[in-house]
Design an enzyme around this catalytic site. Structure first.
Site, short mmCIF file in Angstrom:
data_model
loop_
_atom_site.label_atom_id
_atom_site.label_comp_id
_atom_site.label_asym_id
_atom_site.label_seq_id
_atom_site.Cartn_x
_atom_site.Cartn_y
_atom_site.Cartn_z
N GLY B 36 0.78 -1.23 0.00
CA GLY B 36 0.00 0.00 0.00
C GLY B 36 0.81 1.28 0.00
N LYS B 189 -32.90 29.77 -0.53
CA LYS B 189 -33.78 28.77 0.11
C LYS B 189 -34.84 29.50 0.92
CE LYS B 189 -31.25 24.59 1.20
NZ LYS B 189 -30.32 23.98 2.15
N ASP B 216 -20.52 27.00 -10.27
CA ASP B 216 -19.89 26.73 -8.97
C ASP B 216 -18.45 26.29 -9.21
OD1 ASP B 216 -19.79 26.62 -6.24
OD2 ASP B 216 -21.43 25.18 -6.02
#
Lengths: 298, 298
Positions: B36, B189, B216
């Site tokens: 790993g 919202k 965005d």
């Protein structure tokens, strides 16, 4: 005693440590976001405190490294008086020099990075090469658990022969041999000039009839150990054991070792994993807590 | 022009850059060991050279971070005169402050770590919050590809309305609206006091009949974008597009967005991944190479 913070601690190590140190365990919140980013959160106030972080470098080394960088920087930001990191298994320790041009000295990069975040003290267990720690500076300690493991199996081994995997790694074997009051030697590869066959044998002492104990800092895929075990069995060894600080046992290491005739891998609980059944895992939390106390780190 | 070293570059970005810069591409050797651990190797001499490393922070952010730390430290060790890192997608940028006590400011830790390894220059694309870069110091640059992406789709959008996802993020929407010569607004919202129902609507301008473009820095799981798209469609929007620098599109983001009525996610090639079919990926290599030249970094 200051605060003990368990990050990704080896199995049983945090519990054992806090019991020995008569401290309280606090678990650092830890998760991965769906996109793959790691998150940690310090669950208690640490301003002005001496903090001991218990963590491991395996498995998933890169995740473990990122977690510990975030943790140390946060503890320092939050005003911890001192931060000690107990990371028994230090990843990247085998890449301790440029074996080929253009390679990193990965352990140097890692220790430098920890040091740059103002980590005060670092405690590791049986690091591959102790000289690597010089990169961290004065606050780094390496402790070997191998004599302790040897002490714990002393009564189970009859007529032992302790073997280092090669000539350059005899110090660990000697420390184990000394506890077991046993002879020691190192393994040597020889190639037959006519047949080309490679044999791996102890340099001086015959393995015949012996309980052979191969001592090393770690076992990873187990290939080298399996090769040696096979030949030692062929040379008449009665039993072949391995005694290592860190049993990574990657992939099919367990089967490979069993088939090669390795009876047992004796190891310490330095990794955050379930260990395969071939291992005998010895809890080193009390031993490590004694070391921390002795060095004034807990 | 110095040497261009491709580490884990976004698809097509390295090729495009070296073509634009009239340079040679060299690929950094890169692998993972069975246990790993990451490995990199610089394939060419770099002593005395100005080196540009092209890398990304996605996917597998932690692997990407470790790779880049090893690479930078090695380049410096090997005597590179200067190292510039072009890492269009900078991971951990959204954790730019302590939202809860005890949390890390992950982007700070990361930038500090890069800076501590003596990285000279850092170039990122549309980082979540530009102020995060102050941690790195003077050598950090943020470049927005959003106006460039807008330019490339200008002829495909009729009667557009450009929307920021919230009041705090209008700068990007404005930059896109300016290119498209379109009106812009931001999403708000609102909770109905009687029914409790939450509606998401543009603050001032009706979406009815419009080609809505939500702008965005990035889309990750797509949940927020999907919610907005659904309501904009319900409010009569003709088409809903997203325009983002980084399309992470984690998990089932693609299905989620399609079902919510998002027609297309227009994005740049900033990630080392295959993009899902809902994305329209625009190559920004020429744009970025111009930026590098303009800043004297290539």
């Amino acid at each position: 005693m200051g605060k003990v913070l368990c990050l990704t601690p080896p199995k049983g190590l945090c519990d054992g440590l806090v019991a020995s140190l008569n401290a309280e365990a606090h678990f650092i919140e830890r998760k991965k976001f769906p996109d793959g980013e790691s998150y940690v959160r310090i669950p208690i106030p640490v301003s002005g405190e001496d903090v001991l972080v218990v963590h491991t470098g395996f498995p998933d080394q890169n995740d473990r490294v990122i977690e510990v960088l975030l943790t140390i920087d946060t503890l320092k930001d939050l005003g911890a008086e001192s931060v000690t990191l107990l990371m028994p298994y230090m990843p990247y320790a085998r890449q301790d020099r440029r074996f080929r041009e253009g390679e990193p000295v990965s352990i140097k990069t890692l220790l430098k990075t920890l040091s740059n975040l103002d980590l005060d003290y670092l405690v590791v267990v049986d690091i591959h090469k102790e000289y690597s720690l010089s990169e961290f500076g004065g606050g780094a300690f390496n402790v070997s658990v191998l004599p302790y493991l040897a002490e714990k199996i002393k009564d189970e081994v009859e007529d032992p022969l302790v073997l280092a995997p090669d000539r350059g790694a005899t110090a660990r074997a000697k420390s184990v041999a000394s506890v077991l009051k046993a002879p020691w030697d190192y393994l040597e590869k020889r190639r037959d000039r006519v047949t080309g066959e490679v044999t791996i044998r102890p340099k001086e002492i015959s393995a015949e009839g012996k309980t052979v104990i191969i001592v090393d800092d770690m076992v990873s895929t187990g290939s080298t150990l399996a090769l040696a075990a096979k030949q030692l069995k062929a040379a008449g060894a009665k039993r072949v054991l391995a005694l290592v600080a860190h049993a990574l046992m990657v992939g099919d290491a367990e089967n490979k070792l069993r088939e090669a005739g390795v009876e047992r891998v004796i190891t310490a609980n330095t990794l955050a994993r379930d260990y395969p059944t071939i291992t005998k895992v010895i809890d080193v939390s009390e031993y490590l807590s004694n070391f921390l106390v002795e060095k004034g780190l807990a």
